[in-house]
Scaffold this motif. Sequence first.
Motif, PDB file in Angstrom:
ATOM      1  N   GLY A 221       0.792  -1.222   0.000  1.00 21.49           N
ATOM      2  CA  GLY A 221       0.000   0.000   0.000  1.00 21.49           C
ATOM      3  C   GLY A 221       0.820   1.265   0.000  1.00 21.49           C
ATOM      4  O   GLY A 221       0.403   2.276  -0.563  1.00 21.49           O
ATOM      5  N   ALA A 222       1.991   1.213   0.622  1.00 20.36           N
ATOM      6  CA  ALA A 222       2.819   2.420   0.697  1.00 20.36           C
ATOM      7  C   ALA A 222       4.238   2.031   1.095  1.00 20.36           C
ATOM      8  O   ALA A 222       4.470   1.000   1.736  1.00 20.36           O
ATOM      9  CB  ALA A 222       2.245   3.409   1.694  1.00 20.36           C
ATOM     10  N   LEU A 223       5.184   2.868   0.686  1.00 19.69           N
ATOM     11  CA  LEU A 223       6.575   2.751   1.112  1.00 19.69           C
ATOM     12  C   LEU A 223       6.809   3.844   2.140  1.00 19.69           C
ATOM     13  O   LEU A 223       7.021   5.011   1.792  1.00 19.69           O
ATOM     14  CB  LEU A 223       7.519   2.895  -0.091  1.00 19.69           C
ATOM     15  N   GLY A 224       6.697   3.465   3.406  1.00 20.45           N
ATOM     16  CA  GLY A 224       6.780   4.445   4.475  1.00 20.45           C
ATOM     17  C   GLY A 224       8.205   4.846   4.808  1.00 20.45           C
ATOM     18  O   GLY A 224       9.176   4.401   4.186  1.00 20.45           O
ATOM     19  N   ASP A 225       8.347   5.707   5.801  1.00 19.93           N
ATOM     20  CA  ASP A 225       9.667   6.180   6.204  1.00 19.93           C
ATOM     21  C   ASP A 225      10.529   5.062   6.772  1.00 19.93           C
ATOM     22  O   ASP A 225      11.753   5.053   6.582  1.00 19.93           O
ATOM     23  CB  ASP A 225       9.525   7.293   7.260  1.00 19.93           C
ATOM     24  N   SER A 226       9.899   4.109   7.470  1.00 21.89           N
ATOM     25  CA  SER A 226      10.686   3.045   8.095  1.00 21.89           C
ATOM     26  C   SER A 226      10.127   1.662   7.816  1.00 21.89           C
ATOM     27  O   SER A 226      10.588   0.685   8.397  1.00 21.89           O
ATOM     28  CB  SER A 226      10.738   3.264   9.615  1.00 21.89           C
ATOM     29  N   SER A 227       9.120   1.548   6.941  1.00 25.64           N
ATOM     30  CA  SER A 227       8.514   0.243   6.699  1.00 25.64           C
ATOM     31  C   SER A 227       7.867   0.180   5.327  1.00 25.64           C
ATOM     32  O   SER A 227       7.518   1.212   4.734  1.00 25.64           O
ATOM     33  CB  SER A 227       7.462  -0.068   7.765  1.00 25.64           C
ATOM     34  N   VAL A 228       7.715  -1.051   4.846  1.00 21.31           N
ATOM     35  CA  VAL A 228       6.899  -1.319   3.662  1.00 21.31           C
ATOM     36  C   VAL A 228       5.528  -1.732   4.179  1.00 21.31           C
ATOM     37  O   VAL A 228       5.395  -2.744   4.876  1.00 21.31           O
ATOM     38  CB  VAL A 228       7.511  -2.442   2.801  1.00 21.31           C
ATOM     39  N   ASP A 229       4.508  -0.964   3.853  1.00 22.44           N
ATOM     40  CA  ASP A 229       3.170  -1.192   4.402  1.00 22.44           C
ATOM     41  C   ASP A 229       2.372  -2.112   3.484  1.00 22.44           C
ATOM     42  O   ASP A 229       2.113  -1.776   2.318  1.00 22.44           O
ATOM     43  CB  ASP A 229       2.434   0.138   4.578  1.00 22.44           C
ATOM     44  N   LEU A 230       1.987  -3.260   4.022  1.00 17.68           N
ATOM     45  CA  LEU A 230       1.158  -4.214   3.290  1.00 17.68           C
ATOM     46  C   LEU A 230      -0.304  -4.018   3.688  1.00 17.68           C
ATOM     47  O   LEU A 230      -0.641  -4.001   4.869  1.00 17.68           O
ATOM     48  CB  LEU A 230       1.584  -5.648   3.609  1.00 17.68           C
ATOM     49  N   ILE A 231      -1.158  -3.882   2.679  1.00 17.24           N
ATOM     50  CA  ILE A 231      -2.597  -3.748   2.918  1.00 17.24           C
ATOM     51  C   ILE A 231      -3.235  -5.128   2.829  1.00 17.24           C
ATOM     52  O   ILE A 231      -3.017  -5.871   1.867  1.00 17.24           O
ATOM     53  CB  ILE A 231      -3.236  -2.800   1.901  1.00 17.24           C
ATOM     54  N   PHE A 232      -4.000  -5.461   3.842  1.00 14.74           N
ATOM     55  CA  PHE A 232      -4.683  -6.753   3.922  1.00 14.74           C
ATOM     56  C   PHE A 232      -6.176  -6.475   4.056  1.00 14.74           C
ATOM     57  O   PHE A 232      -6.638  -5.999   5.093  1.00 14.74           O
ATOM     58  CB  PHE A 232      -4.144  -7.547   5.116  1.00 14.74           C
ATOM     59  N   ARG A 233      -6.942  -6.774   3.000  1.00 14.23           N
ATOM     60  CA  ARG A 233      -8.382  -6.517   2.991  1.00 14.23           C
ATOM     61  C   ARG A 233      -9.117  -7.833   2.820  1.00 14.23           C
ATOM     62  O   ARG A 233      -9.019  -8.477   1.765  1.00 14.23           O
ATOM     63  CB  ARG A 233      -8.753  -5.547   1.873  1.00 14.23           C
ATOM     64  N   ALA A 234      -9.868  -8.204   3.849  1.00 11.50           N
ATOM     65  CA  ALA A 234     -10.607  -9.474   3.839  1.00 11.50           C
ATOM     66  C   ALA A 234     -12.073  -9.213   4.140  1.00 11.50           C
ATOM     67  O   ALA A 234     -12.411  -8.330   4.939  1.00 11.50           O
ATOM     68  CB  ALA A 234     -10.016 -10.428   4.873  1.00 11.50           C
ATOM     69  N   TRP A 235     -12.948  -9.989   3.501  1.00 11.81           N
ATOM     70  CA  TRP A 235     -14.389  -9.861   3.717  1.00 11.81           C
ATOM     71  C   TRP A 235     -14.847 -10.895   4.736  1.00 11.81           C
ATOM     72  O   TRP A 235     -14.471 -12.061   4.653  1.00 11.81           O
ATOM     73  CB  TRP A 235     -15.149 -10.039   2.405  1.00 11.81           C
ATOM     74  N   VAL A 236     -15.680 -10.427   5.686  1.00 12.18           N
ATOM     75  CA  VAL A 236     -16.211 -11.296   6.738  1.00 12.18           C
ATOM     76  C   VAL A 236     -17.674 -10.938   6.985  1.00 12.18           C
ATOM     77  O   VAL A 236     -18.168  -9.907   6.516  1.00 12.18           O
ATOM     78  CB  VAL A 236     -15.410 -11.147   8.049  1.00 12.18           C
ATOM     79  N   ALA A 237     -18.362 -11.795   7.733  1.00 12.69           N
ATOM     80  CA  ALA A 237     -19.730 -11.469   8.151  1.00 12.69           C
ATOM     81  C   ALA A 237     -19.703 -10.248   9.069  1.00 12.69           C
ATOM     82  O   ALA A 237     -18.735 -10.041   9.810  1.00 12.69           O
ATOM     83  CB  ALA A 237     -20.363 -12.659   8.855  1.00 12.69           C
ATOM     84  N   THR A 238     -20.739  -9.456   9.012  1.00 10.05           N
ATOM     85  CA  THR A 238     -20.770  -8.206   9.776  1.00 10.05           C
ATOM     86  C   THR A 238     -20.552  -8.446  11.265  1.00 10.05           C
ATOM     87  O   THR A 238     -19.811  -7.707  11.920  1.00 10.05           O
ATOM     88  CB  THR A 238     -22.111  -7.493   9.549  1.00 10.05           C
ATOM     89  N   ASP A 239     -21.148  -9.489  11.807  1.00 10.21           N
ATOM     90  CA  ASP A 239     -21.009  -9.771  13.241  1.00 10.21           C
ATOM     91  C   ASP A 239     -19.592 -10.215  13.609  1.00 10.21           C
ATOM     92  O   ASP A 239     -19.208 -10.141  14.783  1.00 10.21           O
ATOM     93  CB  ASP A 239     -22.007 -10.839  13.669  1.00 10.21           C
ATOM     94  N   ASP A 240     -18.816 -10.672  12.619  1.00  9.93           N
ATOM     95  CA  ASP A 240     -17.456 -11.164  12.894  1.00  9.93           C
ATOM     96  C   ASP A 240     -16.385 -10.104  12.688  1.00  9.93           C
ATOM     97  O   ASP A 240     -15.197 -10.390  12.901  1.00  9.93           O
ATOM     98  CB  ASP A 240     -17.135 -12.356  11.983  1.00  9.93           C
ATOM     99  N   LEU A 241     -16.778  -8.900  12.284  1.00 11.14           N
ATOM    100  CA  LEU A 241     -15.780  -7.909  11.868  1.00 11.14           C
ATOM    101  C   LEU A 241     -14.736  -7.623  12.936  1.00 11.14           C
ATOM    102  O   LEU A 241     -13.538  -7.824  12.718  1.00 11.14           O
ATOM    103  CB  LEU A 241     -16.486  -6.613  11.463  1.00 11.14           C
ATOM    104  N   TRP A 242     -15.154  -7.155  14.105  1.00 14.48           N
ATOM    105  CA  TRP A 242     -14.179  -6.758  15.124  1.00 14.48           C
ATOM    106  C   TRP A 242     -13.477  -7.945  15.766  1.00 14.48           C
ATOM    107  O   TRP A 242     -12.250  -7.888  15.980  1.00 14.48           O
ATOM    108  CB  TRP A 242     -14.856  -5.866  16.169  1.00 14.48           C
ATOM    109  N   PRO A 243     -14.160  -9.049  16.082  1.00  8.19           N
ATOM    110  CA  PRO A 243     -13.409 -10.214  16.575  1.00  8.19           C
ATOM    111  C   PRO A 243     -12.364 -10.700  15.572  1.00  8.19           C
ATOM    112  O   PRO A 243     -11.250 -11.076  15.960  1.00  8.19           O
ATOM    113  CB  PRO A 243     -14.502 -11.264  16.807  1.00  8.19           C
ATOM    114  N   TYR A 244     -12.722 -10.669  14.300  1.00  6.56           N
ATOM    115  CA  TYR A 244     -11.774 -11.078  13.255  1.00  6.56           C
ATOM    116  C   TYR A 244     -10.578 -10.134  13.214  1.00  6.56           C
ATOM    117  O   TYR A 244      -9.427 -10.580  13.123  1.00  6.56           O
ATOM    118  CB  TYR A 244     -12.499 -11.090  11.912  1.00  6.56           C
ATOM    119  N   TYR A 245     -10.847  -8.848  13.287  1.00  5.58           N
ATOM    120  CA  TYR A 245      -9.770  -7.842  13.238  1.00  5.58           C
ATOM    121  C   TYR A 245      -8.802  -8.023  14.410  1.00  5.58           C
ATOM    122  O   TYR A 245      -7.580  -8.056  14.227  1.00  5.58           O
ATOM    123  CB  TYR A 245     -10.386  -6.444  13.259  1.00  5.58           C
TER     124      TYR A 245
END
Length: 276
Positions: A221-245
Motif C-alpha cells: 500500500g505504501a513505502l513508508g519512512d521506516s517500513s513497507v506497508d502491506l494492505i490486507f483486505r478481507a471480507w467477513v460477516a458483519t457480526d465477525d468484523l471486530w473479533p476477526y480484526y
Amino acid sequence: MEDIINNGQASEWIDQGIALVMAYAPKVVLAIITLIVGLWLINRFVGVLDNKLGKKDPTLNKFLCGLISAVLKIMLLISAASMIGIATTSFIAVIGAAGLAIGLALQGSLANFAGGVLILIFKPFKVGDTIEAQGYLGAVAEIQILYTVVNTFDNRRIVIPNGSLSNATLVNVSIYDKRRCDMTFGIHYDDDIDKAKAILQRLFDEDERSLKDPAPRICVGALGDSSVDLIFRAWVATDDLWPYYWDMQEKVKKAFDAEGITIPFPQRDVHMYKAE
C-alpha cells in the motif's frame, strides 16, 4: 325587614344551587365515569397494539403506539367536556390556540416529531441496527415519538433527538450482512515481500470466518519512512468484523515473529559530538 330580605335571598341562592347541582351533577358524574372507563379502554387498546405490532415491526411500534395514545386521549377529553355542556367548538378552539402557543414554544420538539416521521417513512435504520451518529456507536433500542434510544457496547443508554438524526449524516453499520476488514501491516525494507504476503494469505485461508467471495486483497500500500506497508483486505460477516480484526492482529504478529519477518517501529538515531 332586612333580615327577612336576607333570608329570602339566601333561600333563593340555595334553591338555585340545588337546581344547578341537580342539573349538572349527573352530567359531571357521567363525564368522570366516561373518563375513567375511556382511559382504561385506551390503555388496554394501546397495550394490545403494542404487543401485536411489537412482534411484527418493533421499529414502528413505540412511535405509533405513543401517537395513537395521545390522539385518543385528546378525543376522550373533548367528548367528556361536551357531556358536561361545554361547547366543543369553543373547547376545540381553546385547544387549538393552546396547541399553537405550545408549538411555538416547543419548535425543537416539533422538529423531533417530524424527524421521527421521516425516519419511519424512509427507514435509514430500524430497531436492532447498529448505527454511528452524533458521535456515538451503538444498537438502536427504541424509536420513540421525539427521540431514538441507542445502547452503546459499553452499556450506556444514549437518547438522541430524532430531528438531529434525520438532518445529519449517520452510518448504518449493520445494514449489510458482510463487511470488508481493512488492516495494514508494516514490514522491514530488508524482508521478503512475497513471503510476508504468503503468510497473510495462509492466515486468511486458515480462519473459518474469512469469506472467499469477494476475494481478499493483499498488496503493497505504501513505502513508508521506516517500513513497507502491506494492505490486507478481507471480507467477513458483519457480526465477525471486530473479533476477526483483533484476532488477526495477534495471529499476524506471532506468524511474522516465527517466520523472521520484522515489524519495524519508528526509531531515531542521536549522535553526540563533543565540543572542543
